[in-house]
Design an enzyme around this catalytic site. Structure first.
Site, mmCIF file in Angstrom:
data_model
loop_
_atom_site.group_PDB
_atom_site.id
_atom_site.type_symbol
_atom_site.label_atom_id
_atom_site.label_comp_id
_atom_site.label_asym_id
_atom_site.label_seq_id
_atom_site.Cartn_x
_atom_site.Cartn_y
_atom_site.Cartn_z
ATOM 1 N N CYS A 29 39.629 8.870 9.088
ATOM 2 C CA CYS A 29 40.741 9.304 8.253
ATOM 3 C C CYS A 29 41.290 10.630 8.778
ATOM 4 C CB CYS A 29 40.376 9.516 6.789
ATOM 5 S SG CYS A 29 39.638 8.094 5.993
ATOM 6 N N ARG B 106 43.167 8.361 13.901
ATOM 7 C CA ARG B 106 41.899 8.472 13.172
ATOM 8 C C ARG B 106 41.708 7.363 12.139
ATOM 9 N NH1 ARG B 106 39.876 13.682 13.671
ATOM 10 N NH2 ARG B 106 38.583 13.340 11.859
ATOM 11 N N TRP C 24 41.081 5.257 7.107
ATOM 12 C CA TRP C 24 40.228 4.255 7.742
ATOM 13 C C TRP C 24 39.203 3.893 6.682
ATOM 14 C CZ3 TRP C 24 35.015 3.674 9.038
ATOM 15 C CH2 TRP C 24 34.727 2.663 9.966
ATOM 16 N N ASN D 228 38.402 13.156 3.877
ATOM 17 C CA ASN D 228 37.887 12.477 5.069
ATOM 18 C C ASN D 228 36.378 12.632 5.042
ATOM 19 O OD1 ASN D 228 37.265 11.548 7.656
ATOM 20 N ND2 ASN D 228 37.688 13.541 8.581
ATOM 21 N N GLY D 229 35.661 11.511 4.972
ATOM 22 C CA GLY D 229 34.197 11.573 4.944
ATOM 23 C C GLY D 229 33.666 10.529 3.982
ATOM 24 N N GLU E 289 31.354 -0.450 30.459
ATOM 25 C CA GLU E 289 32.591 0.187 29.999
ATOM 26 C C GLU E 289 33.764 -0.802 30.073
ATOM 27 O OE1 GLU E 289 33.365 2.620 28.330
ATOM 28 O OE2 GLU E 289 35.415 3.160 28.822
ATOM 29 N N LYS F 114 35.997 -1.952 26.869
ATOM 30 C CA LYS F 114 37.464 -1.804 26.824
ATOM 31 C C LYS F 114 38.107 -3.123 26.425
ATOM 32 C CE LYS F 114 37.748 1.503 26.670
ATOM 33 N NZ LYS F 114 36.830 2.593 26.789
ATOM 34 N N GLU G 268 37.366 -4.076 22.632
ATOM 35 C CA GLU G 268 37.968 -3.294 21.548
ATOM 36 C C GLU G 268 39.474 -3.446 21.446
ATOM 37 O OE1 GLU G 268 37.254 0.948 21.640
ATOM 38 O OE2 GLU G 268 37.422 1.010 23.797
ATOM 39 N N HIS H 50 17.794 -13.784 34.917
ATOM 40 C CA HIS H 50 16.764 -13.824 33.870
ATOM 41 C C HIS H 50 17.314 -14.387 32.553
ATOM 42 C CE1 HIS H 50 14.027 -11.777 36.521
ATOM 43 N NE2 HIS H 50 14.974 -10.884 36.785
ATOM 44 N N LYS I 201 39.772 6.440 16.178
ATOM 45 C CA LYS I 201 39.475 7.228 17.371
ATOM 46 C C LYS I 201 38.263 8.120 17.168
ATOM 47 C CE LYS I 201 40.443 8.823 21.434
ATOM 48 N NZ LYS I 201 40.026 7.955 22.543
HETATM 49 O O1 M6R Z 1 34.586 11.026 20.505
HETATM 50 P P1 M6R Z 1 33.355 10.422 21.068
HETATM 51 O O2 M6R Z 1 33.328 10.435 22.559
HETATM 52 O O3 M6R Z 1 32.102 10.990 20.500
HETATM 53 O O4 M6R Z 1 33.430 8.898 20.610
HETATM 54 C C1 M6R Z 1 32.425 7.987 20.905
HETATM 55 C C2 M6R Z 1 32.887 6.573 20.656
HETATM 56 O O5 M6R Z 1 33.258 6.402 19.325
HETATM 57 C C3 M6R Z 1 34.060 6.201 21.562
HETATM 58 O O6 M6R Z 1 33.774 6.383 22.902
HETATM 59 C C4 M6R Z 1 34.473 4.740 21.316
HETATM 60 O O7 M6R Z 1 33.462 3.882 21.749
HETATM 61 C C5 M6R Z 1 35.798 4.430 22.017
HETATM 62 N N1 M6R Z 1 36.659 3.679 21.151
HETATM 63 C C6 M6R Z 1 35.636 3.653 23.266
HETATM 64 O O8 M6R Z 1 36.847 3.358 23.876
#
Ligand code: M6R
Length: 628
Positions: free
Chosen positions: A2, A27, A75, A101-102, A501, A505, A508, A524, A623
């Protein structure tokens, strides 16, 4: 997660709030709302399910006057995204309104107690409990808003950044924080104040920023000073920081999406990340005489804290998501250059695992946002156990940056797209510099290798630029995969975390199931998945045991997997083995991730766009993950 924004001053609050919400939409973006105390002292609250633009539509033709207001982009945690669950939430009397937020963890207990006292709840949120509790405390103690907030927070368990206004006192805005970020911008001559979850909504008005600490309450009075106190009402000093945010980084700069812009930002921001940290030495420190130029790493945090770092018998890296993948690369770099055993833990697991952390351990926390709740909690735990904590963070002044013992910023500029791209390459760059610098102090780095890696690191931005020139080709190639429902990403050594990674990507932003795997582990079990319909992205480039990787590739070819190989320039062997490949420039094995991740970022971007998805704001994600 949020995002919250607040304004009190002399200009119209609404445009400040809306612009701020747009900046914070990364956010959370399932609903939005704002509350304004109008020129005629009415409290107007507007909400909409959906994006900030939906809120703008909802306010058309309505009274949006007033120079005091708060706003929120959500969020969802408690209660589905809906207008009624959207913030701001309003107290029973309709006077007090709040954005949050929280998570209020004990909201259910508090709600039952308040219901017994006649409070009626409209939403399913934890937040509504807090606004009612504040009103209850205000009535009970006949006190002002700030005291009611302070008293209420004593009863609350959980995490919060809140902004609260009271229609009965429209000259005041009260804010507080615990474990969720909150920045307060101070306008010229204290005539106006801006509140936000990060500095981006504030940056164009002022660079004078106070970051609230945990358990602090701020009272902002129009035209007066900023008053900060702790939960016991004791005055605290508000430390004003000068924070300069490059505003051009906050827009798309002509790209259709932030993610694409941030992928293309990488050559430049990596130059920024290395600037002043790799220097040309032409004078010998011993004789003062000029000699053949050599390169050197200057990382002040490593230099200043080399005693604590060199004492480490073990390093533990804690992080989440993409930052965790960078950590896996960091482990290999640190073990290679510093010969220090290194573990990589998911912060979310570490914090509850009762981990063995000893006084001489060093914990490295990696985070783009600097606000990830799990990483913050892991840092806290590591510190309690006596470890020395080093942060590798992007967001300047963020909670993680402030809660670590020392650290290095990656300096890649604000990352807005939910899918992390430039932060990953920035983190890997800083981890490389860290390992080289520490290895030099420890005497475990071979001089020639040190020079070679540093020299090649300075070439990386140009090499990334070369890969970016293949954007059109990658877009064309991605069409083949628009309707795929599964993907495998395979790599070994330094390219194994890149495989993870690449898969993250794709998952998500395109919602395609994808898995990253160490190529040699296939046999395996997962090799059973391979058939002609299974796309397999195979990272064959730059491996020290190249022929071993080729054997793994052969195993997939024999099972008719649909291979897309990432190969280094001039690799004729793989070119003869596979139909589809992307060629990337040659580099050193330990720097390969910085190059091989680029085509994977572009591939997932183009597949998601071709599937018609919202690349910058994928479903269910935010984010900055400020809840656990
Ligand atoms: O802000 P941070 O690097 O601590 O965030 C960690 C993850 O939430 C962040 O990398 C998330 O996995 C991304 N959406 C990946 O693209």
């Amino acid at each position: 997660m949020c995002g919250i924004v607040g304004y009190i001053g002399f200009r119209d609050a609404y445009p400040v709030l809306i612009k701020g919400l747009h900046r914070l939409e990364y956010r959370g973006y399932d609903s939005a709302g704002c509350a304004l105390v109008s020129r005629t002292s009415e409290l107007n609250v507007y909400k909409a399910k959906g994006k900030v633009s939906d809120l703008e539509r909802a306010t058309q033709g309505k009274d949006i006057t007033g120079s005091l207001g708060i706003a929120h982009t959500r969020w969802a945690t408690h209660g589905a995204p809906s207008e009624v669950n959207a913030h701001p939430h309003i107290s029973k009397s309709g006077n007090i309104t709040l954005v949050h937020n929280g998570i209020i963890e004990n909201y259910a207990t508090l709600r039952v107690q308040l219901e017994k006292r006649g409070f009626v709840f409209k939403s399913q949120t934890d937040t509504e409990v807090l606004v009612q509790l504040i009103e209850f405390q205000k009535e009970l103690r006949h006190c002002d808003l700030a005291e009611a907030v302070r008293r209420s927070l004593h009863l609350v368990i959980g995490a919060y950044a809140i902004a609260v206004i009271d229609k009965e006192n429209p000259t005041q805005l009260v804010a507080a924080r615990k474990a969720s970020p909150l920045a307060i911008g101070i306008g010229e001559d204290y005539k106006e104040f801006f509140l936000a979850s990060d500095a981006s909504p504030i940056a164009e008005y002022t660079n004078q920023i106070v970051y609230l600490n945990d358990d602090e309450v701020a009272v902002v009075e129009r035209g007066k000073n900023l008053h900060v106190m702790n939960l016991y009402g004791e005055d605290k000093e508000a430390e004003v920081k000068e924070v300069d945010v490059d505003l051009s980084m906050l827009d798309k700069g002509g790209f259709p999406h932030f993610m694409l812009k941030e992928i293309f930002d990488q050559p430049n921001v990596l130059r920024d990340c290395m600037r002043g940290r790799i220097i040309n030495n032409v004078y010998s420190s011993e004789s003062g005489q000029a000699h053949e130029p050599t390169l050197d790493v200057v990382l002040s945090a490593v230099k200043d804290h080399r005693r604590e770092l060199l004492r480490a018998r073990r390093i533990v890296i804690v992080s989440c998501g993409t930052s965790w993948h960078a950590g896996l690369i960091g482990k290999q770099l640190i073990e290679h250059f510093c010969q220090i055993p290194t573990e990589v833990a998911y912060a979310s697991e570490f914090r509850y695992a009762d981990p063995v952390v000893e006084q001489d351990d060093v914990v490295i926390a990696i985070s783009q946002s600097g606000e990830t709740a799990d990483t913050l909690a892991a840092i806290q735990l590591a510190k309690e156990k006596g470890a020395f904590v080093y942060g590798i963070v992007n967001a300047v002044g963020s909670s993680i940056a402030r809660n670590t013992d020392t650290g290095t910023y990656i300096h890649v500029g604000p990352e807005i797209g939910v899918a992390s791209t430039k932060a990953f390459t920035g983190q890997v760059t800083v981890l490389t510099l860290f390992a080289l610098a520490l290895g030099m102090y420890k005497g475990t780095v071979d001089q020639q290798e040190y020079q070679d890696v540093l020299e090649e690191l300075t070439n990386i931005p140009n090499k990334i630029q070369e890969v970016l020139k293949q954007n059109d080709k990658i877009q064309e190639l991605s069409k083949k995969y628009t309707n795929s429902s599964n993907f495998l990403y395979l790599g070994r050594g330094f390219n194994y975390p890149v495989a993870l990674e690449g898969a993250l990507k794709l998952k998500e932003i395109s919602y395609i199931h994808a898995e990253g795997y160490p190529a040699a582990e296939m046999k395996h079990g997962p090799i059973a998945l391979i058939d002609k319909d299974m796309p397999v992205v195979f990272l064959t480039n730059h491996h020290r045991r190249y022929q071993k990787v080729i054997s793994n590739l052969q195993e997939v070819i024999s099972r008719h997997g649909q291979i897309l190989a990432i190969i280094h320039e001039g690799d004729d062997q793989v070119k003869q083995m596979v139909e589809t490949y992307i060629e990337v420039p040659q580099t050193l094995s330990c720097l390969a991730p910085l190059i091989s991740v680029i085509p994977l970022q572009l591939l997932s971007y183009h597949i998601a766009v071709a599937r018609g998805l919202n690349v910058d704001q994928p479903r269910n994600l935010a984010k900055s993950v400020t809840v656990e």
